[in-house]
Design a protein around this motif. Sequence first.
Motif, PDB file in Angstrom:
ATOM      1  N   GLN A 147       1.150   4.079  -2.936  1.00  0.00           N
ATOM      2  CA  GLN A 147       0.706   5.432  -2.609  1.00  0.00           C
ATOM      3  C   GLN A 147       1.789   6.465  -2.884  1.00  0.00           C
ATOM      4  O   GLN A 147       1.488   7.619  -3.202  1.00  0.00           O
ATOM      5  CB  GLN A 147       0.283   5.505  -1.137  1.00  0.00           C
ATOM      6  N   ASN A 148       3.025   6.072  -2.771  1.00  0.00           N
ATOM      7  CA  ASN A 148       4.128   7.009  -2.996  1.00  0.00           C
ATOM      8  C   ASN A 148       4.457   7.190  -4.473  1.00  0.00           C
ATOM      9  O   ASN A 148       5.272   8.048  -4.820  1.00  0.00           O
ATOM     10  CB  ASN A 148       5.377   6.536  -2.248  1.00  0.00           C
TER      11      ASN A 148
ATOM     12  N   SER B 297      -2.934   1.880  -6.489  1.00  0.00           N
ATOM     13  CA  SER B 297      -3.488   1.463  -5.197  1.00  0.00           C
ATOM     14  C   SER B 297      -3.476  -0.048  -5.048  1.00  0.00           C
ATOM     15  O   SER B 297      -3.386  -0.795  -6.020  1.00  0.00           O
ATOM     16  CB  SER B 297      -4.929   1.974  -5.048  1.00  0.00           C
TER      17      SER B 297
ATOM     18  N   THR C 230      -0.040  13.453  -2.037  1.00  0.00           N
ATOM     19  CA  THR C 230      -1.450  13.080  -2.127  1.00  0.00           C
ATOM     20  C   THR C 230      -2.354  14.078  -1.426  1.00  0.00           C
ATOM     21  O   THR C 230      -3.443  14.389  -1.920  1.00  0.00           O
ATOM     22  CB  THR C 230      -1.662  11.674  -1.529  1.00  0.00           C
TER      23      THR C 230
ATOM     24  N   THR D 229       0.830  -1.210   0.000  1.00  0.00           N
ATOM     25  CA  THR D 229       0.000   0.000   0.000  1.00  0.00           C
ATOM     26  C   THR D 229       0.860   1.255   0.000  1.00  0.00           C
ATOM     27  O   THR D 229       0.630   2.191  -0.775  1.00  0.00           O
ATOM     28  CB  THR D 229      -0.937   0.007   1.222  1.00  0.00           C
ATOM     29  N   GLN D 230       1.866   1.280   0.872  1.00  0.00           N
ATOM     30  CA  GLN D 230       2.721   2.459   0.979  1.00  0.00           C
ATOM     31  C   GLN D 230       3.547   2.678  -0.289  1.00  0.00           C
ATOM     32  O   GLN D 230       3.733   3.807  -0.742  1.00  0.00           O
ATOM     33  CB  GLN D 230       3.639   2.333   2.192  1.00  0.00           C
TER      34      GLN D 230
ATOM     35  N   PRO E   6      -1.210   9.435  -7.036  1.00  0.00           N
ATOM     36  CA  PRO E   6      -2.448   9.388  -6.239  1.00  0.00           C
ATOM     37  C   PRO E   6      -3.409   8.275  -6.620  1.00  0.00           C
ATOM     38  O   PRO E   6      -4.377   8.029  -5.890  1.00  0.00           O
ATOM     39  CB  PRO E   6      -3.081  10.762  -6.510  1.00  0.00           C
ATOM     40  N   HIS E   7      -3.201   7.591  -7.740  1.00  0.00           N
ATOM     41  CA  HIS E   7      -4.202   6.639  -8.213  1.00  0.00           C
ATOM     42  C   HIS E   7      -3.734   5.198  -8.265  1.00  0.00           C
ATOM     43  O   HIS E   7      -4.560   4.300  -8.416  1.00  0.00           O
ATOM     44  CB  HIS E   7      -4.702   7.082  -9.590  1.00  0.00           C
TER      45      HIS E   7
ATOM     46  N   ASP F  69      -5.387  15.952  -3.197  1.00  0.00           N
ATOM     47  CA  ASP F  69      -6.785  15.827  -2.782  1.00  0.00           C
ATOM     48  C   ASP F  69      -7.420  17.184  -2.491  1.00  0.00           C
ATOM     49  O   ASP F  69      -8.612  17.378  -2.703  1.00  0.00           O
ATOM     50  CB  ASP F  69      -6.883  14.943  -1.536  1.00  0.00           C
TER      51      ASP F  69
END
Length: 552
Positions: free
Chosen positions: A81-82, A88, A368, A77-78, A85-86, A372
Amino acid sequence: MDSEQRKNFRPLWYALFITAGIVIGVSLNGSFNGSRNILFSRSTPSGFNKINDVINYIRQEYVDTINQNQIVDNTITQILQNLDPHSSYIPADELKSVNEPLEGNFEGIGIEFHIQYDTIMVVSTIAGGPSETIGLRPGDRIVEVDGKNVAGIGIKNEDVFKYLRGQEGSKVAIKVKRNGLTKLLDFTIIRGKIPIRSIETSFMATSNTGYIKISRFAANTYEEFMDALNELKKQSAQNLIIDLRGNPGGYLDAATALANEFLKGKKLIVYTQGKARPRKEYYSNGEGTFENGKLFVLIDEGSASASEILSGALQDWDRAEIIGRRSFGKGLVQEQTLFPDGSAMRLTVARYYTPTGRSIQKPYKEGTLAYDDEVIERYKHGEMLNADSTHFNDSLKYKTPGGKIVYGGGGIMPDVFVPIDTTSDNEFSRAVFAFGIVSKFCYDYVDRNRNLLGVYKTLDQFEKNFKTEPKVFSDFIAYAISNKIRPDEKNIASSKSLISNQLKANIARLLFGNDGYYRITLQEDKAYKIAVELSEQTNADKTVSARVETKK
């Protein structure tokens, strides 16, 4: 589906809360084969795998027992995410619910529900679904499921899903309290596949202009759209308004299939390209069914991904007039790959480009959180109130075949800018919408007055004859006060038009479904009214860009 989860047109404050979980599906890879840690199986040039070694060392030497699978999941996940933003990671227990909106169905009993006074109330039954077939009605209260009491226990939406959803063909026994009856009614419902529609509503806006609202680009969107379009054509639709506001995207193929219906000849719709993905182009085939009528597309800051592919292609070919506010700006393409344990990874593998070569992706190098919050920053900088507040670098300037200037680098800028409506924005209106007071009142009102409202046999009758003022509106003010929201006369006066419209629209939805809601709420919608006005202009051959200048 909980009725409060539907996407509505919201006042100012709702437009500021746009989620960044926007996905566009290009293709689905097969599963990874091999070990659970396949993502980390390749060694570095120096002959060891640092991530695997760290995880194994923790598993062997850490002071307490650990959940290795959870550590691996968190690590993946990390990492993703780095990247952007999309990209996943989706755990196995979440993948089904994440995919359902795009697959176009789920398995359950087929009701729209609302939790009112700690009880599951049936708002409506899905046409042709298990609940409608067996005789459930709007207003029924579900008080028991499979012998377990579900009323007055603090039930949440997720609890209702757990109780009522299940494998197709399985049974669920419920007890129902129905108004006017003293005894509970027993029903045994066989669960089935329930469609998730991506066409929210379609109707004739004028005698020759149709309107279609698309909420997502799913596997069944093209089929639904064509059904709606053909029905509008039977009603003499020569022009069309497509509403993509709040549409977060979906499948690329659905967007290109729709674009194909509007473009003459062989025209580039979109192309994708990435480091490991050669340029792939998508073209129209010249067999579209709506190549000549006037076309208008409504967008806003919630329109993303596949919505931007469709609106960008139609704008770049001077085929449609884009109306509203700048779209979200999501131009990254994700590819979904499954792991053996049922989890999945969505990795960004390419960018997409409109026919003129525009990349619509907005910047995300600041992280991110900033990504957002970018939509909120638009409001703070005045962009949602004034088109002149949007500034593009000249290097992002492109020209359409018709000579119109368009821009890349951060969403689709509309041809006709429509500012967000702040005339009704005050503390009272923000409170009654944010705390759900409007929808709660409407549920209560319809439930108490089903016999009275039964005189409206058609939506046309309701639209023409039902009035919210003065009685319904004054009852609502009293209801708001009883819920500890105390307005002053100035705030009531300034928000009266908006609230009255939303009261009538929400009551119409409970009686006539989405058709009722949109037919009423669009009466006060500026972008929709501009589209209708332009569709009725007689000088249809006038260029889009020439008409735009009079609207900004």
